[in-house]
Design a protein around this motif. Structure first.
Motif, mmCIF file in Angstrom:
data_model
loop_
_atom_site.group_PDB
_atom_site.id
_atom_site.type_symbol
_atom_site.label_atom_id
_atom_site.label_comp_id
_atom_site.label_asym_id
_atom_site.label_seq_id
_atom_site.Cartn_x
_atom_site.Cartn_y
_atom_site.Cartn_z
ATOM 1 N N GLY A 198 58.560 11.068 11.157
ATOM 2 C CA GLY A 198 58.559 10.556 9.792
ATOM 3 C C GLY A 198 57.332 10.985 9.023
ATOM 4 N N LEU A 199 56.959 10.197 8.053
ATOM 5 C CA LEU A 199 55.811 10.494 7.215
ATOM 6 C C LEU A 199 54.519 10.322 8.010
ATOM 7 N N ASP A 200 53.526 11.157 7.702
ATOM 8 C CA ASP A 200 52.238 11.046 8.381
ATOM 9 C C ASP A 200 51.482 9.817 7.872
ATOM 10 N N ALA A 201 50.443 9.435 8.612
ATOM 11 C CA ALA A 201 49.684 8.227 8.298
ATOM 12 C C ALA A 201 49.066 8.288 6.900
ATOM 13 N N GLN A 202 48.587 9.455 6.496
ATOM 14 C CA GLN A 202 47.962 9.586 5.175
ATOM 15 C C GLN A 202 48.972 9.311 4.062
ATOM 16 N N THR A 203 50.179 9.842 4.188
ATOM 17 C CA THR A 203 51.218 9.624 3.181
ATOM 18 C C THR A 203 51.656 8.161 3.162
ATOM 19 N N LEU A 204 51.829 7.576 4.339
ATOM 20 C CA LEU A 204 52.199 6.163 4.409
ATOM 21 C C LEU A 204 51.136 5.292 3.755
ATOM 22 N N GLY A 205 49.869 5.625 3.992
ATOM 23 C CA GLY A 205 48.783 4.878 3.372
ATOM 24 C C GLY A 205 48.799 4.996 1.860
ATOM 25 N N ALA A 206 49.042 6.219 1.363
ATOM 26 C CA ALA A 206 49.091 6.435 -0.084
ATOM 27 C C ALA A 206 50.240 5.654 -0.701
ATOM 28 N N LEU A 207 51.382 5.641 -0.045
ATOM 29 C CA LEU A 207 52.522 4.883 -0.562
ATOM 30 C C LEU A 207 52.242 3.384 -0.545
ATOM 31 N N GLY A 208 51.521 2.922 0.453
ATOM 32 C CA GLY A 208 51.179 1.513 0.544
ATOM 33 C C GLY A 208 50.226 1.071 -0.553
ATOM 34 N N ARG A 209 49.432 2.001 -1.079
ATOM 35 C CA ARG A 209 48.475 1.664 -2.130
ATOM 36 C C ARG A 209 49.083 1.702 -3.522
ATOM 37 N N THR A 210 50.313 2.155 -3.657
ATOM 38 C CA THR A 210 50.900 2.290 -4.993
ATOM 39 C C THR A 210 51.263 0.957 -5.612
ATOM 40 N N GLY A 211 51.443 -0.063 -4.801
ATOM 41 C CA GLY A 211 51.786 -1.382 -5.331
ATOM 42 C C GLY A 211 53.276 -1.500 -5.590
ATOM 43 N N PRO A 212 53.683 -2.657 -6.049
ATOM 44 C CA PRO A 212 55.111 -2.884 -6.285
ATOM 45 C C PRO A 212 55.612 -2.044 -7.461
ATOM 46 N N VAL A 213 56.873 -1.717 -7.393
ATOM 47 C CA VAL A 213 57.508 -0.967 -8.472
ATOM 48 C C VAL A 213 57.934 -1.953 -9.548
ATOM 49 N N LEU A 214 57.488 -1.725 -10.763
ATOM 50 C CA LEU A 214 57.870 -2.583 -11.878
ATOM 51 C C LEU A 214 59.062 -1.986 -12.601
#
Length: 134
Positions: free
Chosen positions: A55-71
């Motif tokens: 799947g996605l690498d740790a760096q990408t998963l971390g970046a996605l986790g920092r994006t916050g909820p989708v409004l």
């Protein structure tokens, strides 16, 4: 191994909804309760490729986790913003609220839901209110 995965993913294009659900069930367990063949195909293609290649690498998963909820689109205008347009000879106004989008006495979770209620047929809310060019 890549060629087999490509063939498997390509085979999804010819499957109907029942076939896609059956494929999912055999490979991954209970399928999601989706009725959209295109979305189910995309999800299956993703799952097959993740299973084969990871799947996605740790760096990408971390970046996605920092994006916050989708409004919901339109919420960035801020609470109290009013969107107005003429529709079938009358002026309609939707107000952005903390809970969603208010039109008359109802609050909708998305601008599209409000636009659909106003128009009586399915509409993209940002397009209906002129927030998009196309």
């Amino acid at each position: 191994m890549g060629g087999d995965i490509e063939k498997t993913v390509a085979s999804l294009q010819t499957m109907d909804l029942d076939d896609l659900r059956s494929f999912w069930r055999k490979r991954f367990g209970k399928p999601p309760a989706l009725r959209s063949e295109p979305i189910l195909r995309q999800l299956l293609a993703w799952r097959v490729q993740v299973q084969a290649f990871g799947g996605l690498d740790a760096q990408t998963l971390g970046a996605l986790g920092r994006t916050g909820p989708v409004l919901a689109e339109g919420r960035q205008l801020g609470v109290g913003a009013r969107l107005t347009r003429q529709w079938k000879g009358r002026e309609v106004t939707v107000t952005v609220e903390e809970e969603g989008f208010r039109w008359e006495d109802r609050v909708f979770p998305s601008l599209s839901a409000a636009a659909t209620a106003i128009a009586g047929s399915r509409w993209n809310g940002p397009r209906f209110f002129g927030l998009r060019d196309n």
